[in-house]
Motif scaffolding. Structure first.
Motif, PDB file in Angstrom:
ATOM      1  N   ARG A  70      41.049  43.073  33.157  1.00  6.63           N
ATOM      2  CA  ARG A  70      41.374  42.099  32.115  1.00  6.63           C
ATOM      3  C   ARG A  70      40.213  41.153  31.820  1.00  6.63           C
ATOM      4  O   ARG A  70      39.924  40.860  30.655  1.00  6.63           O
ATOM      5  CB  ARG A  70      42.614  41.288  32.513  1.00  6.63           C
ATOM      6  CG  ARG A  70      43.909  42.076  32.463  1.00  6.63           C
ATOM      7  CD  ARG A  70      45.058  41.198  32.938  1.00  6.63           C
ATOM      8  NE  ARG A  70      46.291  41.956  33.022  1.00  6.63           N
ATOM      9  CZ  ARG A  70      47.182  42.045  32.033  1.00  6.63           C
ATOM     10  NH1 ARG A  70      46.951  41.426  30.897  1.00  6.63           N
ATOM     11  NH2 ARG A  70      48.287  42.749  32.181  1.00  6.63           N
ATOM     12  N   LEU A  71      39.560  40.645  32.875  1.00 10.45           N
ATOM     13  CA  LEU A  71      38.507  39.653  32.664  1.00 10.45           C
ATOM     14  C   LEU A  71      37.305  40.230  31.913  1.00 10.45           C
ATOM     15  O   LEU A  71      36.915  39.683  30.879  1.00 10.45           O
ATOM     16  CB  LEU A  71      38.078  39.042  33.997  1.00 10.45           C
ATOM     17  CG  LEU A  71      37.034  37.926  33.912  1.00 10.45           C
ATOM     18  CD1 LEU A  71      37.532  36.787  33.048  1.00 10.45           C
ATOM     19  CD2 LEU A  71      36.673  37.426  35.313  1.00 10.45           C
ATOM     20  N   GLY A  74      38.387  41.186  28.434  1.00 10.62           N
ATOM     21  CA  GLY A  74      38.670  39.993  27.648  1.00 10.62           C
ATOM     22  C   GLY A  74      37.400  39.299  27.188  1.00 10.62           C
ATOM     23  O   GLY A  74      37.289  38.874  26.029  1.00 10.62           O
ATOM     24  N   GLY A  77      35.808  41.343  24.443  1.00  8.31           N
ATOM     25  CA  GLY A  77      36.571  41.203  23.213  1.00  8.31           C
ATOM     26  C   GLY A  77      36.339  39.867  22.528  1.00  8.31           C
ATOM     27  O   GLY A  77      36.195  39.791  21.304  1.00  8.31           O
ATOM     28  N   ILE A  78      36.268  38.795  23.319  1.00  4.80           N
ATOM     29  CA  ILE A  78      36.031  37.459  22.767  1.00  4.80           C
ATOM     30  C   ILE A  78      34.647  37.392  22.120  1.00  4.80           C
ATOM     31  O   ILE A  78      34.473  36.865  21.017  1.00  4.80           O
ATOM     32  CB  ILE A  78      36.171  36.399  23.869  1.00  4.80           C
ATOM     33  CG1 ILE A  78      37.639  36.286  24.303  1.00  4.80           C
ATOM     34  CG2 ILE A  78      35.652  35.040  23.387  1.00  4.80           C
ATOM     35  CD1 ILE A  78      37.831  35.495  25.572  1.00  4.80           C
ATOM     36  N   THR A 120      38.406  46.759  23.266  1.00  5.01           N
ATOM     37  CA  THR A 120      38.224  45.454  23.915  1.00  5.01           C
ATOM     38  C   THR A 120      39.403  44.514  23.681  1.00  5.01           C
ATOM     39  O   THR A 120      39.278  43.307  23.898  1.00  5.01           O
ATOM     40  CB  THR A 120      36.940  44.775  23.406  1.00  5.01           C
ATOM     41  OG1 THR A 120      37.028  44.592  21.977  1.00  5.01           O
ATOM     42  CG2 THR A 120      35.711  45.609  23.732  1.00  5.01           C
ATOM     43  N   ASN A 121      40.529  45.060  23.248  1.00  8.61           N
ATOM     44  CA  ASN A 121      41.709  44.233  23.003  1.00  8.61           C
ATOM     45  C   ASN A 121      42.556  44.138  24.266  1.00  8.61           C
ATOM     46  O   ASN A 121      43.199  45.124  24.652  1.00  8.61           O
ATOM     47  CB  ASN A 121      42.534  44.828  21.865  1.00  8.61           C
ATOM     48  CG  ASN A 121      43.741  43.969  21.520  1.00  8.61           C
ATOM     49  OD1 ASN A 121      43.917  42.881  22.058  1.00  8.61           O
ATOM     50  ND2 ASN A 121      44.589  44.458  20.634  1.00  8.61           N
ATOM     51  N   PRO A 122      42.599  42.978  24.939  1.00 13.29           N
ATOM     52  CA  PRO A 122      43.382  42.860  26.177  1.00 13.29           C
ATOM     53  C   PRO A 122      44.882  43.011  25.958  1.00 13.29           C
ATOM     54  O   PRO A 122      45.621  43.255  26.905  1.00 13.29           O
ATOM     55  CB  PRO A 122      43.028  41.463  26.694  1.00 13.29           C
ATOM     56  CG  PRO A 122      42.525  40.720  25.511  1.00 13.29           C
ATOM     57  CD  PRO A 122      41.904  41.727  24.599  1.00 13.29           C
ATOM     58  N   GLN A 123      45.347  42.869  24.707  1.00 14.01           N
ATOM     59  CA  GLN A 123      46.769  43.052  24.438  1.00 14.01           C
ATOM     60  C   GLN A 123      47.206  44.487  24.720  1.00 14.01           C
ATOM     61  O   GLN A 123      48.358  44.734  25.069  1.00 14.01           O
ATOM     62  CB  GLN A 123      47.086  42.688  22.997  1.00 14.01           C
ATOM     63  CG  GLN A 123      46.987  41.203  22.702  1.00 14.01           C
ATOM     64  CD  GLN A 123      47.375  40.883  21.273  1.00 14.01           C
ATOM     65  OE1 GLN A 123      47.619  41.777  20.470  1.00 14.01           O
ATOM     66  NE2 GLN A 123      47.431  39.614  20.960  1.00 14.01           N
ATOM     67  N   SER A 200      42.105  33.911  22.547  1.00 14.37           N
ATOM     68  CA  SER A 200      41.846  34.816  23.668  1.00 14.37           C
ATOM     69  C   SER A 200      41.111  34.099  24.793  1.00 14.37           C
ATOM     70  O   SER A 200      41.408  34.299  25.979  1.00 14.37           O
ATOM     71  CB  SER A 200      41.028  36.021  23.187  1.00 14.37           C
ATOM     72  OG  SER A 200      41.743  36.762  22.224  1.00 14.37           O
ATOM     73  N   ASN A 203      43.570  31.938  26.654  1.00 11.22           N
ATOM     74  CA  ASN A 203      44.435  32.721  27.540  1.00 11.22           C
ATOM     75  C   ASN A 203      43.691  33.131  28.810  1.00 11.22           C
ATOM     76  O   ASN A 203      44.243  33.075  29.913  1.00 11.22           O
ATOM     77  CB  ASN A 203      44.938  33.966  26.806  1.00 11.22           C
ATOM     78  CG  ASN A 203      45.945  33.630  25.729  1.00 11.22           C
ATOM     79  OD1 ASN A 203      46.606  32.592  25.782  1.00 11.22           O
ATOM     80  ND2 ASN A 203      46.070  34.493  24.736  1.00 11.22           N
ATOM     81  N   LEU A 204      42.435  33.553  28.668  1.00 11.63           N
ATOM     82  CA  LEU A 204      41.654  33.925  29.845  1.00 11.63           C
ATOM     83  C   LEU A 204      41.441  32.727  30.770  1.00 11.63           C
ATOM     84  O   LEU A 204      41.484  32.849  31.983  1.00 11.63           O
ATOM     85  CB  LEU A 204      40.299  34.495  29.422  1.00 11.63           C
ATOM     86  CG  LEU A 204      40.232  35.971  29.042  1.00 11.63           C
ATOM     87  CD1 LEU A 204      38.791  36.386  28.812  1.00 11.63           C
ATOM     88  CD2 LEU A 204      40.868  36.861  30.100  1.00 11.63           C
TER      89      LEU A 204
END
Length: 213
Positions: A70-71, A74, A77-78, A120-123, A200, A203-204
């Motif tokens: 996730r990290l 994320g 992606g950001i 790269t979308n953590p969703q 994003s 959220n991280l």
């Protein structure tokens, strides 16, 4: 099995139709190039969708370790969303006119953009991590590979259908827009990318920041 397929089909439409970075990028390319680059963004996003689907459906052991991904995913992606926000705002400073002749040269770039946004979308990680509950909702308490295959088929079918529907709508709505409206659209996309990037990042920070549990 039919109920599972229909459920996957509906969940796929909901997942793909939700406004987000892929839709904003589809809109950005559709304003300038029309149907083909808009479709390329959508089809490119299916690569990431399929990748996360396969990881979620096949690797039970890997699925349990997805928090480790996730990290870095994320952060990537950001960073990409921030870059898209800057690029969209920069493009808005120039004349932006729908030009069908530009559709072919933009197609490969649009395809790559869709792939990067989806991968790269953590969703996507969270969506497929919740797959078990989606199966249980239709009475599949102990899913087999057949169930996974049916769910994957329904999800990907809806994704492909939505790709054509979304690209057609964007091309139709923005086929005759003028320079001013096109520039406003690009600025809207830039703001949308910026908001998504900040959300994003927030959220991280809540998950991995110093005060996180």
């Amino acid at each position: 099995m039919l109920a599972l397929f229909v459920s996957a089909l509906l969940l796929g439409f909901v997942f793909n139709a939700a406004p987000g970075a892929v839709f904003a990028e589809t809109l950005r390319y559709g304003v300038r190039g029309g149907f083909r680059p808009a479709l390329a963004v959508q089809l490119g996003s299916l690569v990431g969708d399929a990748l996360w689907a396969i990881l979620g459906l096949v690797g039970v052991g890997l699925l349990l370790q997805l928090d480790l991904l996730r990290l870095p995913i994320g952060i990537a992606g950001i960073g990409y969303l921030f870059w898209l926000a800057w690029d969209s705002w920069r493009e808005a400073q120039h004349k932006v006119l729908p030009d069908p002749m530009q559709a072919q040269p933009n197609t490969q770039k649009a395809l790559r953009a869709g792939v990067l946004l989806s991968v790269t979308n953590p969703q996507n990680v969270a969506y497929w991590a919740a797959l078990g509950s989606a199966m249980g909702a239709v009475g599949v308490s102990e899913p087999t590979f057949s169930h996974y295959g049916i769910f994957f088929s329904g999800f990907m079918l809806s994704s492909v259908l939505w790709a054509f529907i979304c690209a057609a709508l964007v091309a139709k709505l923005f086929a005759h827009t003028g320079t001013r409206w096109s520039q406003l659209t690009y600025r809207f996309c830039a703001l949308a990318f910026l908001v998504l990037a900040l959300a994003s990042a927030r959220n991280l920070w809540m998950i991995y920041g110093p005060g996180a549990a």
